[in-house]
Design a protein around this motif. Structure first.
Motif, PDB file in Angstrom:
ATOM      1  N   ARG A   2       5.629   5.525  -0.393  1.00  0.00           N
ATOM      2  CA  ARG A   2       7.000   5.354   0.072  1.00  0.00           C
ATOM      3  C   ARG A   2       7.455   3.902  -0.099  1.00  0.00           C
ATOM      4  O   ARG A   2       8.583   3.640  -0.512  1.00  0.00           O
ATOM      5  CB  ARG A   2       7.108   5.770   1.528  1.00  0.00           C
ATOM      6  CG  ARG A   2       8.531   5.765   2.036  1.00  0.00           C
ATOM      7  CD  ARG A   2       8.625   6.180   3.476  1.00  0.00           C
ATOM      8  NE  ARG A   2       8.066   7.500   3.665  1.00  0.00           N
ATOM      9  CZ  ARG A   2       7.762   8.003   4.861  1.00  0.00           C
ATOM     10  NH1 ARG A   2       7.953   7.279   5.944  1.00  0.00           N
ATOM     11  NH2 ARG A   2       7.257   9.216   4.968  1.00  0.00           N
ATOM     12  N   HIS A   3       6.554   2.958   0.199  1.00  0.00           N
ATOM     13  CA  HIS A   3       6.896   1.536   0.067  1.00  0.00           C
ATOM     14  C   HIS A   3       7.138   1.165  -1.396  1.00  0.00           C
ATOM     15  O   HIS A   3       8.081   0.432  -1.713  1.00  0.00           O
ATOM     16  CB  HIS A   3       5.782   0.676   0.660  1.00  0.00           C
ATOM     17  CG  HIS A   3       6.046  -0.787   0.605  1.00  0.00           C
ATOM     18  ND1 HIS A   3       7.015  -1.390   1.377  1.00  0.00           N
ATOM     19  CD2 HIS A   3       5.491  -1.775  -0.139  1.00  0.00           C
ATOM     20  CE1 HIS A   3       7.036  -2.674   1.104  1.00  0.00           C
ATOM     21  NE2 HIS A   3       6.119  -2.940   0.198  1.00  0.00           N
TER      22      HIS A   3
ATOM     23  N   GLU B  76      13.424   1.000  -6.158  1.00  0.00           N
ATOM     24  CA  GLU B  76      14.835   1.378  -6.101  1.00  0.00           C
ATOM     25  C   GLU B  76      15.745   0.161  -6.039  1.00  0.00           C
ATOM     26  O   GLU B  76      16.918   0.248  -6.368  1.00  0.00           O
ATOM     27  CB  GLU B  76      15.097   2.274  -4.888  1.00  0.00           C
ATOM     28  CG  GLU B  76      14.543   3.652  -5.036  1.00  0.00           C
ATOM     29  CD  GLU B  76      14.747   4.509  -3.800  1.00  0.00           C
ATOM     30  OE1 GLU B  76      15.219   3.968  -2.773  1.00  0.00           O
ATOM     31  OE2 GLU B  76      14.441   5.703  -3.871  1.00  0.00           O
ATOM     32  N   LYS B  77      15.252  -0.981  -5.602  1.00  0.00           N
ATOM     33  CA  LYS B  77      16.092  -2.170  -5.474  1.00  0.00           C
ATOM     34  C   LYS B  77      16.419  -2.778  -6.787  1.00  0.00           C
ATOM     35  O   LYS B  77      15.896  -2.706  -7.775  1.00  0.00           O
ATOM     36  CB  LYS B  77      15.399  -3.214  -4.597  1.00  0.00           C
ATOM     37  CG  LYS B  77      15.365  -2.791  -3.170  1.00  0.00           C
ATOM     38  CD  LYS B  77      14.763  -3.887  -2.321  1.00  0.00           C
ATOM     39  CE  LYS B  77      14.798  -3.480  -0.855  1.00  0.00           C
ATOM     40  NZ  LYS B  77      14.305  -4.527   0.010  1.00  0.00           N
TER      41      LYS B  77
ATOM     42  N   LYS C 192       8.116   3.174  -3.745  1.00  0.00           N
ATOM     43  CA  LYS C 192       9.371   3.802  -4.151  1.00  0.00           C
ATOM     44  C   LYS C 192      10.559   2.985  -3.670  1.00  0.00           C
ATOM     45  O   LYS C 192      11.536   2.811  -4.398  1.00  0.00           O
ATOM     46  CB  LYS C 192       9.440   5.217  -3.591  1.00  0.00           C
ATOM     47  CG  LYS C 192      10.640   5.992  -4.012  1.00  0.00           C
ATOM     48  CD  LYS C 192      10.606   7.412  -3.439  1.00  0.00           C
ATOM     49  CE  LYS C 192      11.828   8.189  -3.826  1.00  0.00           C
ATOM     50  NZ  LYS C 192      11.816   9.527  -3.226  1.00  0.00           N
ATOM     51  N   LYS C 193      10.472   2.455  -2.449  1.00  0.00           N
ATOM     52  CA  LYS C 193      11.547   1.636  -1.901  1.00  0.00           C
ATOM     53  C   LYS C 193      11.725   0.352  -2.718  1.00  0.00           C
ATOM     54  O   LYS C 193      12.834  -0.094  -2.966  1.00  0.00           O
ATOM     55  CB  LYS C 193      11.251   1.290  -0.441  1.00  0.00           C
ATOM     56  CG  LYS C 193      12.365   0.514   0.235  1.00  0.00           C
ATOM     57  CD  LYS C 193      11.918   0.043   1.612  1.00  0.00           C
ATOM     58  CE  LYS C 193      12.290   1.016   2.669  1.00  0.00           C
ATOM     59  NZ  LYS C 193      12.027   0.476   4.031  1.00  0.00           N
ATOM     60  N   LEU C 194      10.607  -0.256  -3.144  1.00  0.00           N
ATOM     61  CA  LEU C 194      10.668  -1.494  -3.923  1.00  0.00           C
ATOM     62  C   LEU C 194      11.240  -1.273  -5.314  1.00  0.00           C
ATOM     63  O   LEU C 194      11.931  -2.133  -5.858  1.00  0.00           O
ATOM     64  CB  LEU C 194       9.296  -2.141  -4.020  1.00  0.00           C
ATOM     65  CG  LEU C 194       8.738  -2.780  -2.745  1.00  0.00           C
ATOM     66  CD1 LEU C 194       7.349  -3.303  -3.001  1.00  0.00           C
ATOM     67  CD2 LEU C 194       9.655  -3.885  -2.264  1.00  0.00           C
TER      68      LEU C 194
END
Length: 63
Positions: free
Chosen positions: A55-56, A62-63, A58-60
């Motif tokens: 999840r982390h 997306e930025k 994926k979050k990184l």
């Protein structure tokens, strides 16, 4: 790296299923079940940490 974590996640799930199969359910909290219960705990911790890591990442990305 995501493929490695996916493989690790599958391994944790297989280990947890194996530990669940080996537990003596007649006397759940006996000394003979300690290693299986610890194995389940470690598998759950591994699954949670691998999921959070995915999840982390994926979050990184997306930025």
């Amino acid at each position: 790296m995501k493929k490695f974590r996916t493989v690790l996640l599958v391994i944790f799930i297989i280990l947890m299923a194996g530990n669940l199969a080996l537990i003596d359910y007649k006397d759940f909290f006996s000394k003979s079940n300690i290693s299986e219960l610890l194995g389940i705990f470690v598998s759950i911790c591994g699954i949670v940490s691998t999921g959070m890591s995915n999840r982390h990442e994926k979050k990184l990305t997306e930025k």
